[in-house]
Design an enzyme around this catalytic site. Sequence first.
Site, PDB file in Angstrom:
ATOM      1  N   ASP A  46      21.927  -0.787   6.795  1.00  0.00           N
ATOM      2  CA  ASP A  46      22.895  -0.231   7.281  1.00  0.00           C
ATOM      3  C   ASP A  46      23.853   0.190   6.217  1.00  0.00           C
ATOM      4  O   ASP A  46      24.797   0.985   6.043  1.00  0.00           O
ATOM      5  CB  ASP A  46      23.772  -1.960   6.611  1.00  0.00           C
ATOM      6  CG  ASP A  46      23.520  -2.953   7.296  1.00  0.00           C
ATOM      7  OD1 ASP A  46      22.022  -3.569   7.344  1.00  0.00           O
ATOM      8  OD2 ASP A  46      23.703  -4.200   7.337  1.00  0.00           O
ATOM      9  N   ASP A  65      28.324  -0.814  -0.387  1.00  0.00           N
ATOM     10  CA  ASP A  65      29.281  -0.891   1.333  1.00  0.00           C
ATOM     11  C   ASP A  65      30.661  -0.317   0.457  1.00  0.00           C
ATOM     12  O   ASP A  65      31.909   0.026   1.249  1.00  0.00           O
ATOM     13  CB  ASP A  65      29.667  -1.921   1.397  1.00  0.00           C
ATOM     14  CG  ASP A  65      28.702  -2.977   2.371  1.00  0.00           C
ATOM     15  OD1 ASP A  65      28.061  -2.266   2.485  1.00  0.00           O
ATOM     16  OD2 ASP A  65      28.004  -4.016   1.801  1.00  0.00           O
TER      17      ASP A  65
END
Length: 418
Positions: free
Chosen positions: A185, A116
């Site tokens: 994601d 991320d």
Amino acid sequence: MKKRKPGLKALFVITSSLIALSFTDQKPSFIDTSFKAAEKQYQFLEQAAEKQRKFPRTLSPAGKLVGTDEWDWTGGFFPGSLWYIYNHTHNKETEAAAIKWTEALEKAKDLDQHHDIGFVMYCSYGNAIKYLKDPKKVAAYKDILIHSANTALKRYNPQVGVIKSWNEKKSWDGKTLWKYPVIIDNMMNLEMLCYVSDLTGDTKYKDVAISHATQTMKNHFRKDYSTYHVVDYDGNGHAIHQQTNQGYADNSTWARGQAWAIYGFTMMYRETKKPEFLKTAKAAAKFYMTHPNLPKDKIPYWDFNAGKPGYKSDADFSSLKLNFVPRDASAAAIVASALIELSTLTTGTESKSYLTFAQESLQTLSEATYFAKYASNGGFLLQHSVGSLPHHSEIDVPLTYADYYYLEGLTRLEQLKK
């Protein structure tokens, strides 16, 4: 070194006739009202965050602010939101807060424990580069993003062709061990790579982004363009498991996962002009926009198939004792922002349908049902989001990334009139 500001370089290079087709003659009045309310609310939130010296993420079940450090995946959204607010209000105090919270993330340029880093560094430093006028800071921030992109590539295996999202972990069935799990994601971390390729002239970053998106396009979508949350790969790049972690069931469609897909493939088409990415974005958007389980106000349930016949969850929800299916305002905000961009990459009635859906979604999110009153909701803007129902975590609460994509959507909507 090429000069390019990140974000929506190509997004608003559209003809005046398209603007006339896709947008009303007057800027929606709720945009300015919402930004003014957001700035006041975030001044309240910033004071609370400063006391904790942590990046605000959500509220606890007791209504207390939950903050995180720079290693959490959500750290970049708070400074990124401050930059969107500053871009609209030009308030120097908001700019100072945005600089402070952006620079507090610098250590995360080495974040390699998970995928991320794009969320963390691009939503913060990327927005700072777009909106800050200080050339010395901008130059330093660009170097930080180059460093961050190199860190991101550490989780890429060219034989597999995708960036590894998580380290090994078990699925909800209790028996499947994911060795190389990739989640939908992860599409959101590719924009930073594309930006750094344009910034440095080195194509290796964008090449990785294209490889990742191409593999995701092949393996994360069902025939109807709904999405799996998790795909596990073997060492040769073959998909061996297609399951879920935050959705209801392996064969269900987690609303925010579908939102990530719409946004990610829209962005990748903007960056590459590869028609297969546009086709995927449009098909994923159609699934979402026309789904029979989408509520009339366009704010989805946390999973499109939760509790429906034919969908069996491996997770245990019984102890939650919920008498309602929670909505996810974060998914609605992500989709709204994505569809505004998608409207600029398409034409005619198709373009207009995306923009209308997005504007109506943002208007709903700007109303009292979802937009919190001043000093309530812990200082966050939007109410009624869901982090992970299977984990019994962040259920019907504010989430920092819901605010971020809501403000981004408002910013993109406003830019259509400039």
